[in-house]
Design a protein around this motif. Structure first.
Motif, short mmCIF file in Angstrom:
data_model
loop_
_atom_site.label_atom_id
_atom_site.label_comp_id
_atom_site.label_asym_id
_atom_site.label_seq_id
_atom_site.Cartn_x
_atom_site.Cartn_y
_atom_site.Cartn_z
N LEU A 198 -10.56 14.60 10.09
CA LEU A 198 -11.06 13.38 9.46
C LEU A 198 -12.07 12.68 10.37
O LEU A 198 -13.14 12.26 9.93
CB LEU A 198 -9.88 12.45 9.15
N MET B 72 -12.53 11.49 3.32
CA MET B 72 -11.41 12.18 2.66
C MET B 72 -11.91 12.89 1.41
O MET B 72 -11.50 14.02 1.12
CB MET B 72 -10.31 11.17 2.27
N ALA C 190 -8.59 18.95 2.99
CA ALA C 190 -7.88 17.67 2.98
C ALA C 190 -6.44 17.79 3.44
O ALA C 190 -5.90 16.88 4.05
CB ALA C 190 -7.93 17.06 1.59
#
Ligand code: ATP
Ligand code: MG
Lengths: 381, 292, 321
Positions: free
Chosen positions: B106, B169, B178
Motif C-alpha cells: 500500500l 487500494m 489488494a
C-alpha cells in the motif's frame, strides 16, 4: 543468547502494542510519562540504584537525566537524517554547536555580537536578545546552515556525503575556536541566558538554575515529547514516505515523482533544526559555551546512538541515546573509557547485529534478505 | 483497421525525434524516431541489448539523449528531471523490479499517489493549513471531529492522505494485489511484485504508461492474464508503451509495433505488417520464443 | 591576506608544501587501493598511519636511539623504523580487514554499515593508544602529544637566495616518489597486481577466472598499510611528533588528496597529495595557520562539487565502466 531472543520474540511487545486498543495505549503512555516525570526524585530502594549520585563523586542525577534527554533529542533529529532519509551525516555536532552558539551570541550580554549591536545602535550596557527570541533565531540559523551544507553536497554519493559533512562539523568547530571577534575564540562565551520563569523570591535565583536540576529535566523532556510528536507526524505523511522511498531506491523514487533533492534537503534542514534545539538547551543549561564542547568525537557518538539503537526506528534511537549517555555516567569510573567502548560497541553491533539493538522491523528483514542473497550467490559458485 | 484507429486516436502523445544516445563508444540508440498516439498500445520489441530499456530511460529522464529530442504532449522533455517528467504524465515500471522493498504494498502505491499531492512539510507538520472540503465518506468517524470538519473543512494533509489511501487500494484491487496490501513489498511473490509495480506507476496518474517487460518470468497463463490487464488499463484511457519479448503476445495486444535492433529502428507498423517484415524475421531468427 | 610573505618565500613554501603533500600522497594510496577494489572508504586507514608513528617511537626506544646516540645506533634505528613501521601498519590494516570488514562482506552488508564499522575501528584504535595502553603502561601512551627523537638532524642542502631545501625534505619527497613508482609498477606489471586490477574491474568475472578475491583484498590492505607505515616513518623524521589522534587530520587530508586526484587512481593519489600539500601551505601563509585545516575540507567540497571524478579520473583498473 538464542533462548533469550526466542523468549523476547514470544513476548512480542511490539505487536501487542500495535494491536492494543487506544485506551490501553493511552493509559500505558500515561504511566510511562508519570514515571519519567518522577525519575529525578526516585529514592526508593532498590530502584534508586539506577541513580548516578549514590556514591560520592557521582554526577548529579537530575543533570544526568537532562543530558540523557538532550541526547535523545539529538537522536530524534539525527534519526530523521540517517534512519529515514538514509543520509549518513557525520557532522551533526556542527548543528548542535550552531544551536548553542546562536543562543550564546545573541542571548549573552558578554558576546561580541551583542556588544556590536549595543555599540552600533546605542543600546544600554548589558543589552541582549531575550531567550524566547533566541530560539527562533537559532532554529533559523540552523535551517539555513542545513540548506547551505546540503544544497551543494546532497547530490554526492553516500560515502562522500559522510566525509563532507564531517568536514562541515570540523569547520564549525574551527570557526568557533579561531574567529575571536565573533565567538571569543577558545575563551568561550559566558552568561548564556536561561529560559524565562518566575525568579526565586528569596534568593533571586532564576527559575532554571543549576540547583533545581529537575526543572531543566522537565523542560527538556517536554521539548523531546513535542519533537517526537512532530517528527512522527512527518514520518506518517507524504514526506515520510518520500524519505523512505529515497532511502530504499532513489532512482525509482525519482521516477515515481519524488524529488530526491528536495526531500533530502528537507531531511537535512529538519535534522539541523532539531540538533540546534538540543544544542541550545545544552548551552543554556551550561550557561557557558566553548569550542571544546563540540569536538568531532561527539558526532561519532551521535551516530553511534542512532545506529546502535536501531536506525530508522525512533524507539531504537532513543534507547541508543539512553544507553550511551547513561551507562558511562552510572559507572563513573568508565567515563574515560567511553569512546573506546563506543568503538567496540559499534564494531560488535555492526558485525553481530547490523540492524541495531531494537531494529526497525522492516530493516531487520532487509538485512536478513541481503544475507540470504549473499549465501545463495556463495552456493551458486 | 489502421484507418479506424487513426480516426479515433489521431493525436500524437509522445514523439521520439531522431534520438541518439551513446555510452562512451557504445551506441545504445541510433537515430531512433517514432511516436505514440493517444489511446493506443504500442509495442516496442527487439532482441536483447537492442536498446529498448535505454529508450525508456531516455524518455523518463534517467538518461539525456546525446542527440535528438523527445516531446511529450507538445513539450520537450529530454534532459528534464525524472520527477518533472512524472508530473507531466509519464510513468514506468522497471525490467528488474524496483519496488521500495521495506515499504508495504500500500505504501508503495501511495508514494505514487503522492506525486499528484501537494502536502508540504509544514502542512504535514501542523495539519492546519490549507483547509479543504471532502466528501462525506472521507470525513472522520469520530462524531466531534466530524462535526468540526463539516464546519471548518479538513486539512489538505488529511484529505490527501484519505484520498491517496482510497485510490491506492482501488489500484491494488485493479491489479489484484489488494489481498496483501499490508505486506512488505519484499515479501510478496514475484507475480504480485510485477503487478504492484504497475499499480504504483498508475498511481501517478500518467497519460502514458511504459511497461518494461512486465510479463518476464511469467508462465503462458499468467502472461495471458497480464495482457488482459493491459487492455483494461487502456480502456481506462491510458496510452500504453509495452516492451515485450514474446512476439505472439505482443501481436495479440498491441495496436502498433516498433522494432529496434542494435539501437536502430528497423520496422514500425501494425502487428501483421511487422510480422511479415523480412528484417524483423531476420532479427528474430534463432531468437527463442521465451515462453518458458 | 599576506601576499608579501607568500611571494618573498615562495620557493621555500612550495617545497614545504610538496613535503607535506608527499606524505598525504602515501597515505592516500591506502584509501585509493581499497576504494578502487571494494568501493569502500576505509575510514580506519588514518589510524593505520597513527599506529605506524607509534611503532617508530617503539623502534627507537628498542635500540635506545636518541638525538645524541652514535652513528651506528642511528643507522640501525632508522633502518628498523623503515622496516617495522610498514610492518605494523600493514598488520593493523590487515587486522581491520579480517576482524571487521570480512564478516560484513560475507553478509553483503550495505555501504553505510561498512562506514560505521570503520568509524568504530577507528575509535578503537585511537582509544587504544589514548586510553587503553595508557591505563596499562602509562606514558608515553595517553592523550598528550609525544615527541619522537629527531635522529636525522635538519640540514640545509640547497640554499639559494630564492629557495632552501633541507635534507629531510628531500628524503621525504624522494622516498615517497620512489615508493609510489614501485607500487605503480607492482600493480601494473606483476601477476598479483594484475589480479588486483581484475578484481577492481569486475569482481565476479575475476572470480570466475580463478582470481582469489580474498587474497587480493588482503593484498591491497597490506599494500595500503605498508605505504601508510612508510608515510608514518617519514612523518616522524620530518615533524618529530605523534599523538593518539594524529591520524584523523592526516587521514582526512589524504582522503581529500585521493578524491582530488581521482579516487581509485594510483597516480591520482600522488598528484592529489602534492597539489593539496601545496595549496594548504599557500593558504596558511596567506591567511593564518589557524585556518590551515579548513583548507582541505573546502578543497574537498569544491572538488566533489565540480569534478567528482578528480583530476586524473577514477580508475584503478584502466577501463572501468
Ligand atoms: N548505463 C549504461 N552504460 C553503458 N552501456 C549501457 C548502459 N545501459 C545500457 N547500455 C548498453 O546499451 C545497449 C542497450 O541496452 P538496453 O538495456 O537498452 O537493451 P534492451 O533492449 O532493454 O535489452 P533487454 O532485452 O536485454 O532488456 C546494451 O548494449 C547495453 O550494454
Ligand atoms: Mg531491457
Amino acid at each position: 543468547m538464542p533462548e533469550i531472543s526466542e523468549l523476547w520474540k514470544s513476548v512480542n511487545l511490539r505487536e501487542r502494542w500495535e494491536t492494543a486498543p487506544t485506551w490501553v495505549r493511552m493509559i500505558v503512555s500515561g504511566i510511562l510519562l508519570a514515571i519519567a516525570i518522577y525519575l529525578p526524585f526516585l529514592n526508593v530502594l532498590p530502584f534508586a540504584y539506577i541513580r548516578t549520585d549514590l556514591s560520592t563523586g557521582g554526577s548529579d542525577w537530575s543533570g544526568v537525566l537532562t543530558t540523557i534527554v538532550i541526547y535523545m533529542i539529538v537522536a530524534t533529529g539525527l534519526n530523521v537524517v540517517i534512519g529515514m532519509a538514509g543520509l549518513l551525516d557525520l557532522g551533526y555536532v556542527g548543528f548542535y554547536a550552531i544551536g548553542a552558539y546562536s543562543l550564546a551570541l545573541f542571548g549573552s550580554p558578554d558576546s561580541p555580537v551583542t556588544h556590536w549591536f549595543a555599540d552600533k545602535f546605542g543600546l544600554s550596557e548589558g543589552w541582549s536578545v531575550p531567550f524566547v527570541a533566541c530560539v527562533p533565531i537559532a532554529i533559523a540559523i540552523a535551517l539555513a546552515a542545513g540548506v547551505v551544507l546540503g544544497a551543494p553536497t546532497l547530490r554526492l554519493r553516500g560515502d562522500y556525503l559522510a566525509i563532507v559533512t564531517m568536514g562541515f562539523g570540523e569547520i564549525i568547530r574551527i570557526i568557533s575556536r579561531n574567529a575571536n571577534g565573533l565567538t571569543n575564540g577558545p575563551n568561550g562565551i559566558t552568561n548564556v541566558p536561561t529560559p524565562p520563569g518566575p525568579k526565586d523570591p528569596d534568593t533571586g535565583q532564576p527559575f532554571f538554575n543549576p540547583i533545581d536540576g529537575y526543572r531543566w529535566y522537565w523542560l527538556c523532556l517536554a521539548v523531546l515529547i513535542l519533537l517526537i510528536w512532530l517528527v512522527r507526524r512527518l514520518e506518517y505523511s507524504r514526506v515520510g514516505r518520500s524519505w523512505l522511498a529515497i532511502r530504499e531506491d532513489e532512482d525509482a523514487a525519482a521516477v515515481m515523482g519524488v524529488s530526491g533533492f528536495k526531500y533530502k534537503l528537507w531531511a537535512f534542514a529538519i535534522g539541523a533544526a532539531v540538533g540546534a534545539i538540543a544544542g541550545l538547551l545544552f548551552g543554556s543549561k551550561q550557561t557557558f559555551v566553548e569550542p571544546t564542547g563540540f569536538a568531532l568525537n561527539l558526532s561519532f557518538l551521535f551516530v553511534a546512538m542512532v545506529v546502535i539503537g536501531g536506525s530508522g526506528n525512533m524507539v531504537g534511537a532513543l534507547f541508543g541515546a539512553f544507553l550511551i549517555t547513561y551507562l558511562p555516567e552510572r559507572f563513573r569510573g568508565l567515563s574515560d573509557w567511553r569512546p573506546f567502548c563506543f568503538g567496540v560497541a559499534l564494531v560488535l553491533v555492526m558485525i553481530l547485529r547490523p540492524q541495531g539493538l531494537i531494529p526497525n522491523r522492516r530493516r531487520a528483514r532487509e538485512l536478513e534478505d541481503r544475507r540470504l542473497e549473499a549465501e545463495e550467490v556463495a552456493t551458486d559458485d | 483497421m489502421t484507418d479506424t484507429l487513426e480516426s479515433q486516436a489521431g493525436e500524437v502523445l509522445l514523439e521520439v525525434d531522431h534520438v541518439t544516445l551513446r555510452f562512451g563508444g557504445v551506441v545504445a540508440l541510433n537515430d531512433v524516431d517514432f511516436h505514440i498516439k493517444k489511446g493506443e498500445i504500442l509495442g516496442l520489441i527487439g532482441p536483447n541489448g537492442a536498446g529498448k530499456t535505454t529508450c525508456f530511460n531516455a524518455m523518463t529522464g534517467v538518461y539525456r539523449p546525446t542527440e535528438g529530442e523527445i516531446r511529450f504532449d507538445g513539450q520537450q522533455i529530454s534532459g528534464r528531471k525524472p520527477h518533472h517528467i512524472t508530473a507531466l504524465g509519464i510513468a514506468r515500471t522497471f525490467q528488474n523490479i524496483r519496488l521500495f522493498p521495506e515499504m508495504t504494498a500500500l505504501e508503495n502505491v501511495m508514494v505514487g499517489t503522492d506525486a499528484r499531492h501537494k502536502t508540504s512539510v509544514l502542512g504535514a507538520l501542523f495539519k492546519v493549513w490549507p483547509r479543504v472540503r471532502v466528501d462525506d465518506v472521507d470525513l472522520p468517524r469520530n462524531r466531534v471531529k466530524r462535526a468540526f470538519s463539516q464546519t471548518f473543512g479538513v486539512s489538505r494533509h488529511y484529505a490527501e492522505e484519505r484520498a491517496g489511501r482510497r485510490v491506492a487500494m482501488g489500484l491494488l484491487r485493479f491489479v489484484g494485489v489488494a489481498d496483501r496490501a499490508n505486506e512488505l513489498a519484499k515479501n510478496l511473490p514475484y507475480g504480485y511484485q510485477r503487478r504492484l509495480e504497475i499499480a504504483r506507476a498508475m498511481a501517478t496518474e500518467p497519460k502514458l504508461l511504459c511497461l518494461d517487460e512486465p510479463a518476464a518470468g511469467f508462465n503462458p497463463a499468467e502472461k495471458e492474464e497480464l495482457m488482459g490487464l493491459i487492455r483494461k488499463i487502456r480502456d481506462r484511457g491510458l496510452t500504453v508503451l509495452l516492451i515485450e519479448h514474446d512476439m505472439r503476445l505482443v501481436m495479440g495486444v498491441t495496436d502498433r509495433i516498433v522494432v529496434l535492433e542494435f539501437g536502430t529502428k528497423i520496422a514500425d507498423g501494425v502487428p501483421s505488417e511487422v510480422a511479415r517484415n523480412p528484417k524483423v524475421i531476420a532479427a528474430y531468427l534463432g531468437e527463442p520464443d521465451d515462453a518458458a | 591576506m599576506n601576499f608579501h610573505e607568500l611571494f618573498a618565500h615562495f620557493g621555500d613554501i612550495t617545497v614545504d608544501g610538496l613535503t607535506k603533500g608527499s606524505i598525504y600522497a602515501l597515505v592516500a594510496l591506502g584509501y585509493t587501493l581499497v576504494y578502487g577494489v571494494l568501493k569502500l572508504i576505509n575510514f580506519a586507514h588514518s589510524e593505520v598511519f597513527m599506529v605506524g608513528t607509534w611503532t617508530v617511537l617503539g623502534a627507537y626506544s628498542l635500540v635506545g636511539a636518541d638525538e645524541g646516540s652514535g652513528v651506528g645506533i642511528l643507522i640501525i634505528a632508522t633502518v628498523l623504523g623503515f622496516l617495522l613501521a610498514p610492518l605494523a601498519s600493514a598488520g593493523t590494516a590487515l587486522a581491520v580487514e579480517r576482524i571487521a570488514y570480512r564478516p560484513l562482506r560475507r553478509k553483503n552488508a550495505p555501504p553505510l554499515i561498512f562506514l560505521i564499522t570503520a568509524i568504530g575501528c577507528s575509535l578503537v584504535l585511537t582509544e587504544t593508544f589514548g586510553q587503553a595502553l595508557h591505563a596499562i603502561f602509562g606514558p608515553p601512551f595517553g592523550r598528550a602529544a609525544v615527541s619522537i627523537p629527531s635522529l636525522i638532524p635538519e640540514k640545509e642542502w640547497v640554499n639559494l637566495s630564492w629557495i632552501a631545501i633541507s635534507n629531510t625534505q628531500i628524503l621525504v619527497i624522494v622516498a615517497a616518489i620512489v615508493m609510489m613508482v614501485a607500487l605503480d609498477a607492482f600493480v601494473n606489471r606483476s601477476r598479483l597486481g594484475r589480479g588486483v586490477r581484475a578484481v577492481a574491474q569486475d569482481p565476479d568475472t575475476a572470480a570466475l577466472m580463478g582470481v582469489n578475491q580474498d587474497r587480493v583484498i588482503m593484498l591491497i590492505f597490506v599494500l595500503g598499510g605498508a605505504m601508510a607505515g612508510i608515510a608514518a616513518m617519514l612523518y616522524t623524521i620530518r615533524y618529530d611528533i605523534t599523538k593518539f589522534d594524529i591520524g584523523f587530520l592526516i587521514g582526512v587530508k589524504a582522503f581529500t588528496a585521493a578524491v582530488l586526484g581521482g579516487i581509485g587512481n594510483l597516480r591520482g593519489a600522488l598528484v592529489g597529495g602534492l597539489v593539496l600539500g601545496v595549496v594548504e601551505v599557500y593558504s596558511s601563509t596567506l591567511f593564518s595557520s589557524n585556518w590551515e585545516d579548513v583548507t582541505a575540507f573546502v578543497v574537498l567540497v569544491l572538488v566533489l562539487m565540480f569534478r567528482p571524478t578528480g583530476i586524473l579520473g577514477e580508475s584503478l583498473a584502466k577501463a572501468r565502466a
